[in-house]
Design a protein around this motif. Structure first.
Motif, mmCIF file in Angstrom:
data_model
loop_
_atom_site.group_PDB
_atom_site.id
_atom_site.type_symbol
_atom_site.label_atom_id
_atom_site.label_comp_id
_atom_site.label_asym_id
_atom_site.label_seq_id
_atom_site.Cartn_x
_atom_site.Cartn_y
_atom_site.Cartn_z
ATOM 1 N N LEU A 54 0.834 -1.209 0.000
ATOM 2 C CA LEU A 54 0.000 0.000 0.000
ATOM 3 C C LEU A 54 0.866 1.255 0.000
ATOM 4 N N ALA A 55 1.970 1.228 0.729
ATOM 5 C CA ALA A 55 2.867 2.389 0.763
ATOM 6 C C ALA A 55 3.463 2.656 -0.620
ATOM 7 N N ARG A 56 3.815 1.617 -1.346
ATOM 8 C CA ARG A 56 4.350 1.801 -2.707
ATOM 9 C C ARG A 56 3.287 2.396 -3.624
ATOM 10 N N ASP A 57 2.056 1.951 -3.468
ATOM 11 C CA ASP A 57 0.963 2.509 -4.270
ATOM 12 C C ASP A 57 0.777 3.994 -3.962
ATOM 13 N N LEU A 58 0.844 4.370 -2.689
ATOM 14 C CA LEU A 58 0.696 5.771 -2.315
ATOM 15 C C LEU A 58 1.860 6.612 -2.829
ATOM 16 N N THR A 59 3.054 6.052 -2.798
ATOM 17 C CA THR A 59 4.219 6.777 -3.318
ATOM 18 C C THR A 59 4.050 7.060 -4.799
ATOM 19 N N ALA A 60 3.525 6.082 -5.535
ATOM 20 C CA ALA A 60 3.294 6.294 -6.967
ATOM 21 C C ALA A 60 2.213 7.353 -7.195
ATOM 22 N N ARG A 61 1.159 7.338 -6.381
ATOM 23 C CA ARG A 61 0.098 8.327 -6.522
ATOM 24 C C ARG A 61 0.582 9.728 -6.152
ATOM 25 N N ALA A 62 1.543 9.814 -5.242
ATOM 26 C CA ALA A 62 2.023 11.120 -4.784
ATOM 27 C C ALA A 62 2.666 11.921 -5.916
ATOM 28 N N ALA A 63 3.123 11.252 -6.973
ATOM 29 C CA ALA A 63 3.727 11.974 -8.096
ATOM 30 C C ALA A 63 2.713 12.887 -8.787
ATOM 31 N N GLU A 64 1.410 12.568 -8.656
ATOM 32 C CA GLU A 64 0.370 13.381 -9.278
ATOM 33 C C GLU A 64 -0.284 14.353 -8.293
ATOM 34 N N VAL A 65 0.221 14.398 -7.071
ATOM 35 C CA VAL A 65 -0.359 15.257 -6.039
ATOM 36 C C VAL A 65 0.422 16.565 -5.981
ATOM 37 N N HIS A 66 -0.280 17.674 -6.233
ATOM 38 C CA HIS A 66 0.371 18.993 -6.231
ATOM 39 C C HIS A 66 -0.248 19.946 -5.213
ATOM 40 N N ASP A 67 -1.371 19.560 -4.620
ATOM 41 C CA ASP A 67 -1.964 20.374 -3.563
ATOM 42 C C ASP A 67 -2.794 19.464 -2.671
ATOM 43 N N SER A 68 -3.331 20.026 -1.581
ATOM 44 C CA SER A 68 -4.036 19.206 -0.611
ATOM 45 C C SER A 68 -5.352 18.652 -1.161
ATOM 46 N N LEU A 69 -5.985 19.371 -2.096
ATOM 47 C CA LEU A 69 -7.224 18.864 -2.686
ATOM 48 C C LEU A 69 -6.964 17.604 -3.496
ATOM 49 N N ALA A 70 -5.860 17.597 -4.241
ATOM 50 C CA ALA A 70 -5.502 16.396 -4.989
ATOM 51 C C ALA A 70 -5.157 15.248 -4.050
ATOM 52 N N ALA A 71 -4.499 15.564 -2.924
ATOM 53 C CA ALA A 71 -4.187 14.528 -1.934
ATOM 54 C C ALA A 71 -5.463 13.967 -1.325
ATOM 55 N N GLU A 72 -6.441 14.840 -1.076
ATOM 56 C CA GLU A 72 -7.725 14.385 -0.523
ATOM 57 C C GLU A 72 -8.433 13.454 -1.498
ATOM 58 N N GLU A 73 -8.481 13.823 -2.764
ATOM 59 C CA GLU A 73 -9.140 12.979 -3.762
ATOM 60 C C GLU A 73 -8.451 11.627 -3.884
ATOM 61 N N ALA A 74 -7.115 11.633 -3.879
ATOM 62 C CA ALA A 74 -6.377 10.377 -3.996
ATOM 63 C C ALA A 74 -6.604 9.494 -2.769
ATOM 64 N N ALA A 75 -6.605 10.093 -1.575
ATOM 65 C CA ALA A 75 -6.823 9.311 -0.355
ATOM 66 C C ALA A 75 -8.238 8.748 -0.307
ATOM 67 N N LEU A 76 -9.236 9.525 -0.770
ATOM 68 C CA LEU A 76 -10.607 9.021 -0.836
ATOM 69 C C LEU A 76 -10.709 7.856 -1.808
ATOM 70 N N GLN A 77 -10.006 7.942 -2.926
ATOM 71 C CA GLN A 77 -10.041 6.853 -3.903
ATOM 72 C C GLN A 77 -9.399 5.594 -3.342
ATOM 73 N N VAL A 78 -8.273 5.743 -2.662
ATOM 74 C CA VAL A 78 -7.607 4.588 -2.056
ATOM 75 C C VAL A 78 -8.504 3.936 -1.013
ATOM 76 N N THR A 79 -9.133 4.751 -0.189
ATOM 77 C CA THR A 79 -10.012 4.223 0.864
ATOM 78 C C THR A 79 -11.209 3.502 0.264
ATOM 79 N N ALA A 80 -11.820 4.096 -0.761
ATOM 80 C CA ALA A 80 -12.976 3.467 -1.398
ATOM 81 C C ALA A 80 -12.598 2.172 -2.105
ATOM 82 N N ASP A 81 -11.404 2.113 -2.687
ATOM 83 C CA ASP A 81 -10.964 0.900 -3.382
ATOM 84 C C ASP A 81 -10.670 -0.239 -2.411
ATOM 85 N N LEU A 82 -10.180 0.110 -1.224
ATOM 86 C CA LEU A 82 -9.700 -0.918 -0.306
ATOM 87 C C LEU A 82 -10.761 -1.379 0.680
#
Length: 252
Positions: A54-82
């Motif tokens: 899961l940490a490797r997946d988050l590290t890969a997603r972090a490359a597309e995160v440029h602000d906190s809103l993008a981080a929120e959307e990515a974290a919501l997607q990870v939570t919903a998927d898992l």
């Protein structure tokens, strides 16, 4: 199909649409205005255990995160998927595979994933888990103990705050719970620790060999007792010798 049957079917569909529309309005009203959290809120740092995968997946997603809103959307997607909702299990804060989760686990995973993403992206926004009590629905408090408290997440982004509920988001009810939170949320506390994922194949803690040797203070007390006993015995012997000398008795 005759004209009368067609008109009857259209009328039935129209009535169903009207009923569904009214039901949706009631449901939205209850969701946004009838559901309440608080006014007692306890804020804590998330304590989720993220697997190396899961940490490797988050590290890969972090490359597309440029602000906190993008981080929120990515974290919501990870939570919903898992995760998917359910409460007939013991709460477990280790996250690796898709599984059932309750409100506590949803909040813990989302907050930890958000903090991991912002840390990797070099952002300062930070998420904490909030436990609110009591919960209410249309002004009524549920009687079941599991429903009397609710966990959600507050995101601090500079001077801005966002109130997020990943469990409601996964149920397609919207993540923003700013209208549902009653009372003030105190964010004061110690500085958050950096987010770290659990390493793969982490060796266990070495076994601690108990030290059964007596403490130095114990040894000293035993020595003092022996010294006192020797002095007392010596004193009793000296007194006996003096009495024998007075009586004229001599030892061989």
């Amino acid at each position: 199909m005759g004209d009368g049957a067609r008109e009857g079917l259209l009328g039935l569909l129209l009535r169903l649409l009207v009923a569904l529309g009214l039901l949706s309005l009631v449901f939205v009203g209850v969701r946004w205005y009838g559901l309440g959290f608080g006014p007692v809120h306890r804020v804590r740092e998330p304590a989720a255990d993220l697997s190396p995968t899961l940490a490797r997946d988050l590290t890969a997603r972090a490359a597309e995160v440029h602000d906190s809103l993008a981080a929120e959307e990515a974290a919501l997607q990870v939570t919903a998927d898992l995760l998917y909702f359910g409460f007939r299990h013991r709460t477990d804060l280790h996250f690796e595979h898709a599984r059932q989760a309750n409100g506590v686990e949803y909040a813990e995973l989302f907050a930890s994933a958000f903090n991991y993403l912002t840390h990797e992206a070099g952002l300062t926004a930070h998420a904490r888990v909030v436990r609110s009590q009591p919960t209410s629905l249309m002004g009524l408090n549920p009687s079941h103990p599991a429903m009397q408290v609710h966990d959600w997440v507050v995101i601090a982004d500079g001077s801005l705050r966002r109130y997020v509920d990943p469990m409601l988001h996964d149920a397609w009810l919207g993540a923003d719970v700013s209208r549902n939170v009653q009372g003030a949320v105190d964010m004061r506390g110690p500085a958050p620790a950096p987010v770290r994922a659990r390493r793969a194949n982490t060796p266990g803690r070495p076994e601690r060999i108990p030290n059964n040797a007596p403490h130095i203070s114990t040894i000293r007390r035993a020595e003092q007792k022996r010294e006192q006993a020797d002095k007392a015995a010596h004193g009793r012997t000296s007194s006996a010798l003096k009495w024998m000398e007075k009586l004229g008795v001599s030892l061989p």
